[in-house]
Design a protein around this motif. Structure first.
Motif, short mmCIF file in Angstrom:
data_model
loop_
_atom_site.label_atom_id
_atom_site.label_comp_id
_atom_site.label_asym_id
_atom_site.label_seq_id
_atom_site.Cartn_x
_atom_site.Cartn_y
_atom_site.Cartn_z
N PRO A 66 10.16 34.97 -16.02
CA PRO A 66 11.57 35.29 -16.27
C PRO A 66 12.37 34.02 -16.57
O PRO A 66 12.14 32.97 -15.97
CB PRO A 66 12.03 35.92 -14.95
N ASP A 67 13.29 34.12 -17.51
CA ASP A 67 14.18 32.99 -17.77
C ASP A 67 15.13 32.76 -16.61
O ASP A 67 15.53 31.63 -16.34
CB ASP A 67 15.00 33.24 -19.05
N ARG A 68 15.45 33.85 -15.91
CA ARG A 68 16.41 33.79 -14.80
C ARG A 68 16.05 34.90 -13.83
O ARG A 68 15.73 36.01 -14.24
CB ARG A 68 17.83 33.96 -15.34
N LEU A 69 16.08 34.61 -12.55
CA LEU A 69 15.75 35.64 -11.57
C LEU A 69 16.46 35.35 -10.26
O LEU A 69 16.89 34.22 -9.99
CB LEU A 69 14.25 35.71 -11.32
N ILE A 70 16.58 36.40 -9.44
CA ILE A 70 17.15 36.24 -8.10
C ILE A 70 16.13 35.55 -7.21
O ILE A 70 14.96 35.94 -7.17
CB ILE A 70 17.52 37.60 -7.50
N THR A 71 16.56 34.52 -6.52
CA THR A 71 15.74 33.90 -5.50
C THR A 71 16.48 33.94 -4.17
O THR A 71 17.72 33.83 -4.13
CB THR A 71 15.38 32.45 -5.83
N ALA A 72 15.73 34.11 -3.11
CA ALA A 72 16.34 33.95 -1.79
C ALA A 72 16.84 32.52 -1.63
O ALA A 72 16.21 31.58 -2.09
CB ALA A 72 15.32 34.28 -0.70
N VAL A 73 17.98 32.38 -1.01
CA VAL A 73 18.44 31.06 -0.58
C VAL A 73 18.43 31.05 0.94
O VAL A 73 18.77 32.05 1.57
CB VAL A 73 19.83 30.70 -1.14
N THR A 74 18.01 29.96 1.50
CA THR A 74 17.66 29.92 2.92
C THR A 74 18.78 29.35 3.77
O THR A 74 19.34 28.30 3.46
CB THR A 74 16.38 29.09 3.13
N PHE A 77 10.17 40.32 -4.82
CA PHE A 77 11.06 39.30 -4.26
C PHE A 77 10.53 37.92 -4.63
O PHE A 77 9.32 37.70 -4.73
CB PHE A 77 11.14 39.40 -2.74
N ALA A 78 11.47 36.98 -4.81
CA ALA A 78 11.12 35.57 -4.99
C ALA A 78 11.86 34.75 -3.95
O ALA A 78 13.05 34.98 -3.71
CB ALA A 78 11.48 35.10 -6.39
N ASP A 79 11.15 33.83 -3.34
CA ASP A 79 11.75 32.89 -2.40
C ASP A 79 11.36 31.50 -2.88
O ASP A 79 10.45 30.87 -2.37
CB ASP A 79 11.23 33.16 -0.99
N LEU A 80 12.06 31.05 -3.91
CA LEU A 80 11.68 29.83 -4.63
C LEU A 80 12.83 28.83 -4.68
O LEU A 80 13.07 28.17 -5.69
CB LEU A 80 11.22 30.18 -6.05
N ASP A 81 13.53 28.72 -3.57
CA ASP A 81 14.70 27.84 -3.54
C ASP A 81 14.36 26.42 -3.09
O ASP A 81 15.27 25.64 -2.80
CB ASP A 81 15.80 28.43 -2.64
N GLY A 82 13.07 26.05 -3.06
CA GLY A 82 12.69 24.72 -2.60
C GLY A 82 13.48 23.59 -3.24
O GLY A 82 14.03 22.73 -2.52
N PRO A 83 13.62 23.56 -4.58
CA PRO A 83 14.36 22.47 -5.20
C PRO A 83 15.84 22.44 -4.83
O PRO A 83 16.48 21.38 -4.91
CB PRO A 83 14.19 22.74 -6.71
N TRP A 84 16.39 23.59 -4.47
CA TRP A 84 17.80 23.68 -4.07
C TRP A 84 18.08 22.81 -2.85
O TRP A 84 19.22 22.35 -2.66
CB TRP A 84 18.12 25.15 -3.80
#
Length: 337
Positions: A117-125, A294-301
């Motif tokens: 996906p070019d853009r998707l919802i990710t969980a933010v922790t 679900f995506a939980d890919l906020d590591g770089p954030w």
């Protein structure tokens, strides 16, 4: 063609401390593997995880035999076979995927037939903290559609409710990181049932999750530490309704693809997750994201500074890295320091 391979430890300072039930970190300690053939470079990143007795030093040591095998002309699958699932194999596997894409002039997206996906919802922790601090942190990201809440056995209800009140429109992933016992989990069922809970992730220690057999709350229980590779999945049926696919545990995108197919076959709800890492670790995981609920890919954030051209996270939405960053079959100037 002659190959050269480098292994480089890279430390990324975090913009704020990241706390879970097992401890706190202020930097993401990663290991980057670069495999070079002529003017082509394939890169992969892993995050050694103390939960599995991994350190930067142990991962570097573990990589020495397969790296030497590659230098001596071994095929990629022969070198990878020298490693067990875990962080070291993830970094090497992802570097070899990136190199293959460049060698063949085809993106990993094309090679796997999985749309990124070019853009998707990710969980933010929301990191584990005081009740007040967690509520304040949730207020900052209240516009995010999906929020992950790190909890422990200490005041879980108060902390969770503080986040829910500050971000009333977000769905919540509750993540105690193995920090509860069954009595705590079941005792929180009335509160959890009243909130907008997407998943409860790995509430019990991996070795004690037999207590979940037949447990059927009105929200999915998601395996994280209890699942590493495709071989683990069959035993989780009846205990978990969802599984978290993490490349650092699986040992790379190759195993991640097998897990994706096997988890689908078993009827699990799927989430793709990450450690606190840079976009170099997130880019391969994005190839699973389009097939996951679900995506939980906020590591770089969490990083004070990511690589140029990396993924962007804003308001709980993740935008994929720039073309040429990883796995696109092309090399783009200016993306790497």
């Amino acid at each position: 063609m002659q190959r050269t391979v480098s292994i480089v430890p890279v430390s990324h300072r975090l913009k704020a401390p990241f706390r879970i039930s097992r401890g706190v970190k202020t930097a993401a300690e990663t290991v980057v593997v670069e495999v070079v053939e002529g003017d082509l470079i394939g890169r992969g990143e892993c995050v050694p995880y103390a939960r599995y007795d991994e350190t930067v030093e142990s991962v570097i040591a573990e990589l020495q035999p397969p790296v030497q095998a590659l230098r001596d002309g071994a095929a990629p699958h022969e070198a990878l076979a020298l490693l067990t699932p875990g962080a070291a194999r993830n970094a090497l596997d992802c570097a070899l995927w990136d190199l293959r894409a460049k060698r063949e002039g085809l993106s990993v997206e094309a090679l796997t037939a999985l749309r990124v996906p070019d853009r998707l919802i990710t969980a933010v922790t929301i990191s584990l903290d005081t009740v007040e601090a967690m509520g304040a942190a949730a207020l900052v990201v209240a516009s995010a559609p999906l929020i992950k809440v790190k909890l422990s056995a200490d005041e879980p209800a108060a902390r969770l409710l503080a986040v829910a009140r500050a971000a009333p429109h977000a769905r919540l992933i509750v993540d105690p990181n193995e920090g509860w016992d069954f009595a705590t989990l079941d005792g929180l069922k009335p509160i959890l049932s009243d909130l907008n809970i997407a998943l409860v992730e790995q509430p019990l220690p991996a070795g004690e999750d037999m207590a979940l057999e037949g447990y059927d709350p009105p929200y999915p229980i998601c395996a994280d530490e209890s699942v590493h590779t495709a071989e683990d999945l069959a035993a989780l049926k009846g205990r978990y309704g969802a599984v978290n696919l993490k490349l650092d545990k699986a040992g790379g995108l190759t195993e991640g693809l097998l897990m994706l197919e096997e988890a689908r076959n078993h009827g699990f709800t799927l989430m793709v997750g990450c450690m606190v890492a840079s976009s170099l670790a997130i880019a391969p995981a994005l190839h699973l994201a389009g097939s996951c609920a679900f995506a939980d890919l906020d590591g770089p954030w969490w990083l004070a500074e990511d690589y140029p051209g990396g993924a962007r996270v804003a308001d709980g939405w993740l935008t994929r890295p720039a073309e040429g960053f990883w796995g696109d079959g092309v090399t783009a100037a200016g993306l790497w320091l």
